[in-house]
Design a protein around this motif. Structure first.
Motif, mmCIF file in Angstrom:
data_model
loop_
_atom_site.group_PDB
_atom_site.id
_atom_site.type_symbol
_atom_site.label_atom_id
_atom_site.label_comp_id
_atom_site.label_asym_id
_atom_site.label_seq_id
_atom_site.Cartn_x
_atom_site.Cartn_y
_atom_site.Cartn_z
ATOM 1 N N PHE A 28 9.774 -0.197 1.439
ATOM 2 C CA PHE A 28 8.917 0.750 1.889
ATOM 3 C C PHE A 28 9.739 1.792 2.745
ATOM 4 C CE2 PHE A 28 6.215 -3.143 1.709
ATOM 5 C CZ PHE A 28 5.095 -2.280 1.658
ATOM 6 N N ARG A 87 9.335 5.472 -0.442
ATOM 7 C CA ARG A 87 8.200 4.690 -0.822
ATOM 8 C C ARG A 87 7.645 5.108 -1.940
ATOM 9 N NH1 ARG A 87 5.619 0.525 -2.061
ATOM 10 N NH2 ARG A 87 3.647 0.134 -1.442
ATOM 11 N N SER A 93 5.490 2.045 8.061
ATOM 12 C CA SER A 93 5.649 2.617 6.747
ATOM 13 C C SER A 93 4.515 3.777 6.397
ATOM 14 C CB SER A 93 5.752 1.850 5.464
ATOM 15 O OG SER A 93 4.810 0.932 5.267
#
Length: 394
Positions: A57, A194, A385
């Protein structure tokens, strides 16, 4: 060629010793397995999975970007080295060595910078110090925090001194002029990581658990093999040699366990200091892991081994210095503990009694609570995230 022949000879010698003394080899491997199964596996599995998720992430990339200015100013390393340090200080051996080797292969760091970065980033995992040692071996996670503080302090001091002895100009971090503020650059690094990963949450979680189990199986194998080697070498060691020296030189987990259950005249502070020294050194097994990680580069293992010895001595001294004030702040010495004083001992601290691996405190009963904590941390990671990149990349 000579190294290959040497390793082949040592392997044959080890197999011969096991065949000659099968009973002792079996008992030693069983002890290593018991420590791994009772403490290492249940303590580390959820949080190693969380670290894998953090990397997927972009959490580690976020941290690495945030500390990039410190890498330049304090350690005279390029800003990109922050990622290697973030990986090494969170995931532990050999993640930092692998990241340092990758930067060297990409010529982001020079050979001298790579050697300093390798010594600074090849660190024991905080999970081992807080969960395995603090909670598992000492039954108090706060004591693990004191040990971790000493190990980190020793690494930082050694890194600062090493940097001051270097005579190199620091290259600016790539992209620093184009990406704006530090927080914006960190958020961008998180979003890019990510996006580059691209896996769904379900697959990421499954892969994280699988990868964590694989790493734990490798750790268990190291512990069992090293426990057997220690047991087979014990008859060759001088009788005056403390029992924790040989395992501490070979493997950090079994070395830390041996130091934790040893009887020290100075009491618990000396047990903790020995554990910190062993974890800082990492054992020969950690050097072999680093050697595998940096293969194909011009980074050498000898400077790393030397710096590990320096950090080990500093960690031992740092533990004794910070133990009393830090334990007073954390209030980790409850009044209910019966204390005693022996000749040469320290009043006010419990002297640990040696225990067998079979009687070891187990973390398995705490798995439900650990899993709830793990689920909460994963939820926080997912929210961060999603929110952070949107907030700071606008």
């Amino acid at each position: 060629m000579k190294r290959t022949l040497l390793f082949a000879f040592l392997s044959i010698l080890l197999v011969g010793a096991i065949i000659y003394r099968p009973g002792e080899a079996f008992q030693a491997s069983l002890q290593g397995l018991t420590i791994w199964w009772n403490i290492v596996f249940p303590g580390l599995l959820p949080f190693l999975s969380l670290l894998e998720l953090m990397m997927a992430f972009g959490g580690v990339h976020f941290i690495g970007t945030l500390i990039s200015p410190l890498m330049q100013k304090l350690f005279k390393l390029p800003g990109e080295a922050g990622m290697a340090m973030a990986l090494g200080w969170t995931a532990g051996f050999p993640s930092g060595a692998e990241a340092s080797a990758a930067l060297r292969r990409g010529t982001v760091v020079s050979r001298q910078e790579g050697q300093r970065l390798l010594a600074l980033s090849h660190m024991p995992s905080p999970l081992v110090m807080l969960l395995v040692v603090g909670t598992g071996f000492l039954n108090r996670p706060e004591w693990g925090l004191v040990i971790a503080a000493a190990v980190w302090l020793a690494a930082l001091v050694a890194g600062l001194v090493h940097a001051r002895a270097a005579h190199e100009e620091v290259k600016p971090a790539s992209g620093a002029k184009d990406t704006g503020s530090l927080l914006r650059r960190a958020a961008s690094a998180m979003a890019d990581a990510r996006k580059a990963d691209g896996r769904t949450f379900g697959r990421t979680l499954g892969d994280a658990v699988t990868e964590s189990v694989y790493k734990l199986m490798a750790i268990g194998g190291f512990m069992m093999i090293c426990a057997v080697i220690v047991r087979l070498l014990e008859p060759l060691m001088p009788a005056s040699l403390p029992a924790y020296v040989l395992p501490g030189l070979i493997e950090s987990h079994i070395g830390a366990y041996a130091a934790a259950v040893s009887d020290q005249a100075g009491g618990l502070p000396w047990n903790a200091a020995l554990i910190a020294a062993i974890l800082s050194f990492g054992g020969i097994s950690s050097l072999f892991q680093a050697s595998s990680a940096v293969s194909g580069t011009d980074l050498s293992l000898r400077p790393l081994a030397f710096m590990r010895c320096i950090q080990s001595a500093l960690a031992f001294a740092a533990t004794l210095v910070i133990w009393k004030p830090l334990t007073a702040i954390l209030q980790v010495i409850p009044d209910s503990i019966t204390t005693m004083e022996q000749p040469g001992g320290t009043a006010g601290y419990p002297l640990r009694q040696a225990v067998h691996a079979g009687d070891l405190f187990s973390l398995w009963p705490f798995i439900p609570r650990i899993m709830l904590l793990f689920a909460g941390l994963v939820l926080v990671l997912v929210l961060v995230s999603v929110i952070v990149p949107r907030r700071w990349t606008r």
